[in-house]
Design an enzyme around this catalytic site. Sequence first.
Site, short mmCIF file in Angstrom:
data_model
loop_
_atom_site.label_atom_id
_atom_site.label_comp_id
_atom_site.label_asym_id
_atom_site.label_seq_id
_atom_site.Cartn_x
_atom_site.Cartn_y
_atom_site.Cartn_z
CG HIS A 40 -0.18 0.08 2.54
ND1 HIS A 40 0.74 -0.87 2.92
CD2 HIS A 40 -0.22 0.97 3.54
CE1 HIS A 40 1.22 -0.56 4.11
NE2 HIS A 40 0.67 0.56 4.51
CB CYS A 41 3.87 2.21 1.49
SG CYS A 41 2.96 2.29 3.05
CG LEU A 42 7.71 0.76 -0.82
CD1 LEU A 42 8.92 -0.13 -1.01
CD2 LEU A 42 8.12 2.09 -0.23
CG ASP A 45 2.70 6.15 0.33
OD1 ASP A 45 1.58 6.12 -0.23
OD2 ASP A 45 2.91 5.64 1.44
#
Length: 408
Positions: A253-255, A258
């Site tokens: 869900h991040c890299l 974001d």
Amino acid sequence: MGQGYVGLPLAVRAAEAGHEVVGYDVDPDRIKTLLTGGTVTDDVPAERIAPLLDAGRYRPSIDAADCAGFDLAVIAVPTPLADGAPDLSHVEEAASTLGSHLRPGSTVILESTSYPGTTEDVLAPLLEAASGLRAGADYHLGYSPERTDPGNPRWRLENTPKLVSGIDAASATIIEDFYAGLVETVVPIASCRTAEFAKLIENTFRHVNIALVNELATAAHDAGLDIWSALDAAATKPFGFLRFTPGPGVGGHCLPTDPTYLSWHAEQATGRRLRLVDLANEINNDMPAYVVRRLSSALRARDRPLAGADILLLGLAYKPNTADLREAPALRIADLLASEGAHVQAADPYVTDAPLPLVVPTPDRLAAADAVLLLTNHAAFDYSKIATHARYILDCRNRLSAPHIETL
């Protein structure tokens, strides 16, 4: 607001700390699972949920009317990309729902990752439009970025330092007090914009360094160098170096998201994108295709074309010891292999539902494959059995060693 990988651990922890918690989500299947005492994330076992349901301290709900009467609301909804730009539609929907129930003196906290200014410039106006109340003057508002790492047995919500911020001193105090009752360490931040920026820096740091070692791995292979041994050697330095490892791509869900938020925001604010971030995106996004190219080359060297080859993927989740398929590079690899005419199956001890056939990696199945790709280094895999029975292995995680095994 949101009962996924971020919202559910927070809701359960708050209920365990004595709060009366409504876990609101728009996914009916997710709420149905939670209402029956099941779980939707490996980090929160069902054994923690059932007692809270029985005690009435945790109430999963898909009914927005159950949001009425809240003292404090936390928004933990997805913030994906849409055509390379931030998609805040889930935050906007949450704001509209909460705004209709906002009361004087209540508090709203955003945990969803977004660009600097989201809390004050996007969320506050939406809440004010729906409620007629003014942020700061009538209700409290702040930002506390999630730091969830699914499957991490050491760093959990309770013992991971929590950044907290508010749009004013009163908001900051209330938000700090709330989280102080849930976690061991609270870190006050001077402004919401700084806290939002800090969250993006954390993930961009990882993304760029992973891209660096991924590019080094591709160059090392072409030059006949051992990237893994070199990284081990470099990691003996006790200062000035942090060990990152190559892999088949980035997921979660991040890299994948974001750092692009940060580059997008930089372009909006300064007219210039962050070149290093965009280059890291390019490198990491190409890794699934690189894995397929490496596999194709290895098969050709064995007089076996990729088209028609029997390929077994070991691991589909984007990180070990979880069932998390969000943006998993293994799924992209499977699609690329299928588009080249390969017959692809996968084995993953944690995943029960996937967009390709799932099998058990028995000795016979391993031996039948023209190639085995180790993509996720789950602890549950029997690596000795894999190395013994597979004819050829492309190991993307450096877990195996034998003459018939190549590492990324």
